[in-house]
Design an enzyme around this catalytic site. Structure first.
Site, PDB file in Angstrom:
ATOM      1  CB  CYS A   2      -0.857   0.029   1.260  1.00 12.84           C
ATOM      2  SG  CYS A   2      -1.819  -1.459   1.502  1.00 12.84           S
ATOM      3  NE  ARG A  27       4.098   2.083  -1.549  1.00 10.73           N
ATOM      4  CZ  ARG A  27       5.289   1.550  -1.206  1.00 10.73           C
ATOM      5  NH1 ARG A  27       6.357   1.868  -1.904  1.00 10.73           N
ATOM      6  NH2 ARG A  27       5.408   0.716  -0.208  1.00 10.73           N
ATOM      7  CD1 TRP A  74      -1.520  -5.682  -3.081  1.00 12.75           C
ATOM      8  CD2 TRP A  74      -2.025  -4.503  -4.888  1.00 12.75           C
ATOM      9  NE1 TRP A  74      -1.493  -6.529  -4.143  1.00 12.75           N
ATOM     10  CE2 TRP A  74      -1.801  -5.843  -5.275  1.00 12.75           C
ATOM     11  CE3 TRP A  74      -2.358  -3.585  -5.859  1.00 12.75           C
ATOM     12  CZ2 TRP A  74      -1.905  -6.261  -6.610  1.00 12.75           C
ATOM     13  CZ3 TRP A  74      -2.450  -4.013  -7.178  1.00 12.75           C
ATOM     14  CH2 TRP A  74      -2.236  -5.328  -7.547  1.00 12.75           C
ATOM     15  CG  ASN A 100       2.750  -0.524   3.084  1.00  9.90           C
ATOM     16  OD1 ASN A 100       2.145  -1.525   2.705  1.00  9.90           O
ATOM     17  ND2 ASN A 100       3.947  -0.196   2.621  1.00  9.90           N
ATOM     18  N   GLY A 101       1.571  -2.778   5.498  1.00 11.25           N
ATOM     19  CA  GLY A 101       2.252  -3.927   6.114  1.00 11.25           C
ATOM     20  C   GLY A 101       1.231  -4.956   6.549  1.00 11.25           C
ATOM     21  CD  GLU A 477       7.584 -16.571 -17.824  1.00 11.98           C
ATOM     22  OE1 GLU A 477       6.693 -17.146 -18.493  1.00 11.98           O
ATOM     23  OE2 GLU A 477       7.569 -15.345 -17.585  1.00 11.98           O
ATOM     24  CE  LYS A 481       7.957 -12.166 -18.961  1.00 15.20           C
ATOM     25  NZ  LYS A 481       6.989 -13.163 -18.748  1.00 15.20           N
ATOM     26  CD  GLU A 484       5.145 -11.782 -22.268  1.00 17.50           C
ATOM     27  OE1 GLU A 484       5.975 -12.181 -21.425  1.00 17.50           O
ATOM     28  OE2 GLU A 484       3.998 -11.421 -21.979  1.00 17.50           O
ATOM     29  CG  HIS A 500      12.024 -37.499 -29.893  1.00 20.63           C
ATOM     30  ND1 HIS A 500      12.133 -38.865 -30.055  1.00 20.63           N
ATOM     31  CD2 HIS A 500      12.587 -37.234 -28.690  1.00 20.63           C
ATOM     32  CE1 HIS A 500      12.695 -39.408 -28.992  1.00 20.63           C
ATOM     33  NE2 HIS A 500      12.986 -38.430 -28.143  1.00 20.63           N
ATOM     34  CE  LYS A 602       0.784  -7.218 -14.954  1.00 20.77           C
ATOM     35  NZ  LYS A 602       2.112  -7.841 -15.136  1.00 20.77           N
TER      36      LYS A 602
HETATM   37  C1  AGP Z   1       2.597 -11.796 -18.753  1.00 16.35           C
HETATM   38  O1  AGP Z   1       4.034 -11.746 -18.964  1.00 16.35           O
HETATM   39  C2  AGP Z   1       2.184 -13.026 -19.269  1.00 16.35           C
HETATM   40  N1  AGP Z   1       2.810 -13.082 -20.584  1.00 16.35           N
HETATM   41  C3  AGP Z   1       0.740 -13.390 -19.479  1.00 16.35           C
HETATM   42  O2  AGP Z   1       0.862 -14.591 -20.177  1.00 16.35           O
HETATM   43  C4  AGP Z   1      -0.053 -13.613 -18.216  1.00 16.35           C
HETATM   44  O3  AGP Z   1       0.692 -14.471 -17.379  1.00 16.35           O
HETATM   45  C5  AGP Z   1      -1.357 -14.317 -18.562  1.00 16.35           C
HETATM   46  O4  AGP Z   1      -2.107 -13.459 -19.389  1.00 16.35           O
HETATM   47  C6  AGP Z   1      -2.159 -14.675 -17.314  1.00 16.35           C
HETATM   48  O5  AGP Z   1      -2.512 -13.500 -16.627  1.00 16.35           O
HETATM   49  P1  AGP Z   1      -2.971 -13.637 -15.084  1.00 16.35           P
HETATM   50  O6  AGP Z   1      -1.768 -14.069 -14.347  1.00 16.35           O
HETATM   51  O7  AGP Z   1      -3.453 -12.274 -14.693  1.00 16.35           O
HETATM   52  O8  AGP Z   1      -4.065 -14.668 -15.033  1.00 16.35           O
END
Ligand code: AGP
Length: 607
Positions: A2, A27, A74, A100-101, A477, A481, A484, A500, A602
């Site tokens: 927060c 925050r 938050w 906050n905490g 992952e 990244k 993306e 394979h 997001k």
């Molecule tokens: C963000 O980097 C991710 N690429 C994206 O895949 C995200 O993890 C996915 O859309 C799921 O979102 P969520 O965690 O809000 O469910």
């Protein structure tokens, strides 16, 4: 996390108070509020929503006064509701606090206060502070400052707290323990804040409080003392070199880099999740016919990491399921247990999978980052991962926090399944508790090497990303990244899968990035080296993330990042942090918009 702020001045503070808390909105932005002391006493205005919206809805501008505190939330304890928004007041309404905490012993304190006749309005842990101060004054005859300090003595947990009282206009009382708190020193006006953002547009002169310190701040002066014994402490003034935009990013050039660096704290937050919450998930797993860990994109890869740890640590088969395919691929039924993993708690595909699971009678849980999110309200039980707002569109700190949460579940499940002893649990938790420092040490000491590797490789945009065992989702992952933020085509796959068919791709135009387990993981280390040799035998180019001195000197690699040796139990997560940082540097080398990459959102709340 927060944000808290405060202004005490010889002039009306309401406008600056609103600006100060709006500057802290990154925050947390579930809800917000202000408390201003004036002739009418202590006036509190608060509601759910963003600062600008709440300021309008609650007419912040109608309240004037010379002393005020504010908060943007938050949520960690208690839903996102108006009563749960801060500031929180005592019974009489004279004392208002913002916090906050996390106060671990709030239930015990609340019980004592209820028995002493106090009445509560919210579900939060923070509200107890206002009542403890009031109780100190009314029942124990303390003055306001002593009552404030006495309250801080009673708290077990983390806090940055600010308090004002209608009986003592012109003063803000504030104290901290493991949550940041800073005083801003102005002209005939002083400020407080969770970070520089709160007041950087008013002053660049700051006094940073340390753990175990509290301050009494007026418009002309401030005094800092020890919470423990009230001894005065002289503090130097720090002149902030940042502008406001930089301050919001904590001095980092991008939120992505800031959030990569926050992982030491956010993984520590996971270690603070109460053990009963973790045990409940582990216990429900062992009672289930089938266990499904459901996520999508990054959170599917978090689920996959969880699958490997649950298999190796607990002997438990938990299927990682990409939620977009759940309905078509997985016959979820009554007796099954489905755990959704989601930062936003609003992702369409994962909500769809959860509703399908509930309709079929399965038990459900969620590991989420947003309190009050749809998923957290839909499931039978929820674990809040407590990572704070992740501003960058691409997920970094949220993923490692989800993985650390699943690792804690795997440890508890291992004890319940008798796969590991309590002594082994203690050993594994010790390794997990060493992860935050391993992450911060790596970022402090190895970022330059990661940057150099990224510079050397940034011009190549066709990649295979390979890993065996739990290093397979690490490869997946990291590949995501790089896709993306750098817009490179990186295809993640199991290193054992390469021979394979995919190996037909190997030529001078495609490169391979291999995530090599520690040498101590003998079997998968050897198998990973075999995959590297198969690529090299066909003239392929191989770079690798590894921690092996022999591999470093073998001449087998065309490029490499050698990580510090860590315990194999936490090595995959540290390697993922290295992968995140690598993707960041590749993207910045190419001049990409790392915080808002093209085409991304997001939270994908649509089909
Ligand atoms: C963000 O980097 C991710 N690429 C994206 O895949 C995200 O993890 C996915 O859309 C799921 O979102 P969520 O965690 O809000 O469910």
């Amino acid at each position: 996390m927060c944000g808290i702020s405060g202004v005490v001045s010889a002039e009306d503070v309401s406008l600056k108070l609103k600006d100060s808390i709006r500057n802290l909105e990154y925050r947390g932005y579930d809800s917000c509020g202000i408390a201003i002391v004036n002739g009418a006493g202590t006036v509190v205005k608060k509601n759910i929503g963003y600062v600008n919206d709440v300021a309008e809805k609650e007419a912040f501008s109608d309240v004037s006064g010379l002393t005020g505190i504010a908060h943007t939330r938050w949520a960690t304890h208690g839903r996102v509701t108006k009563p749960n928004a801060h500031p929180h007041s005592c019974c009489e309404g004279k004392i208002a606090v913002v916090h906050n905490g996390i106060i671990n012993n709030h239930l015990k304190l609340k019980k004592e206060l209820l028995q002493a006749g106090h009445s509560f309005i919210s579900e939060t842990d923070s509200e107890v502070v206002a009542h403890i101060i009031e109780d100190g004054i009314k029942r124990h005859g303390l003055d306001l400052e002593d009552a404030f300090v006495s309250a801080l003595h009673k708290l077990d947990g983390t806090f940055a707290i600010a308090m004002v009282s209608g009986d003592t206009p012109g003063k803000i009382f504030c104290g901290r323990h493991e949550s940041p708190l800073i005083i801003g020193v102005g002209e005939n006006e002083n400020y407080i804040g969770s970070d520089f953002n709160a007041f950087i547009e008013f002053t660049k002169n700051a006094v940073v409080l340390d753990d175990g310190e509290y301050a009494v701040v007026s418009n002309e002066s401030y005094s800092v003392k020890k919470i423990k014994d009230g001894d005065y402490i002289s503090k130097s003034i720090t002149v902030i070199e940042w502008d406001k935009e930089m301050a919001q990013k904590g001095g980092f050039p991008h939120y992505m880099l800031k959030e990569i660096h926050e992982q030491s704290d956010t993984i520590s937050n996971v270690l603070e999740i109460p053990e009963p919450e973790i045990k409940a998930i582990a216990s429900a797993m062992l009672d289930a016919d089938n266990i499904y860990l459901m996520g999508v994109g990054t959170t599917y890869y978090s689920a996959l990491v969880g699958q490997y740890y649950l298999a190796s640590t607990a002997g438990v088969m938990a299927y990682a399921v990409s939620s977009d395919e759940a309905l078509e691929a997985v016959p979820i039924k009554k007796g099954d247990y489905v755990i959704a993993i989601s930062q936003s708690g609003e992702t369409y595909d994962t909500l769809r999978g959860l509703r399908y699971a509930k309709k079929n009678g399965a038990k459900t849980a969620a590991i989420v980052n947003v309190v009050g999110s749809s998923m957290s309200r839909l499931v039978d039980s929820v674990i809040m991962q407590g990572t704070g707002p992740e501003i960058c569109v691409v997920s970094t700190k949220v993923a490692t926090a989800q993985m650390a949460t699943l690792i804690r579940v795997a440890i508890e499940a291992g004890v319940l399944s008798k796969k590991i002893t309590l002594a082994k649990k203690k050993e594994l938790l010790k390794h997990l508790k060493s992860l935050p420092k391993a992450v911060s040490d790596f970022l402090n000491e190895h970022s330059g090497f990661v940057h150099s590797l990224a510079n050397r490789q940034a011009d190549y945009d066709r990649w295979l990303y390979l890993g065996r065992g739990v290093y397979y989702p690490v490869a997946l992952e990291t590949a995501l990244k790089v896709k993306e933020v750098a817009y490179h085509h990186a295809e993640g796959m199991p290193a054992g899968f390469l021979k394979h068919g995919t190996i037909a791709l190997i030529d001078e135009k495609i490169r391979s990035m291999v995530f090599v387990p520690p040498v101590a993981e003998k079997e998968i280390y050897k198998l990973t080296i075999s995959a590297i040799e198969e690529i090299k035998a066909r003239g392929g180019t191989v770079a690798a993330f590894h921690s092996s001195d022999s591999l470093a000197k073998s001449g087998l690699l065309d490029d490499q990042l050698q990580l510090p040796k860590t315990n194999p139990f936490i090595a995959p997560i540290l390697m993922l942090v290295a992968g995140q940082l690598y993707s960041y540097f590749v993207a910045t080398t190419l001049g990409r918009n790392v915080d808002k990459p093209r085409a991304l959102a997001k939270s994908v709340t649509v089909a």
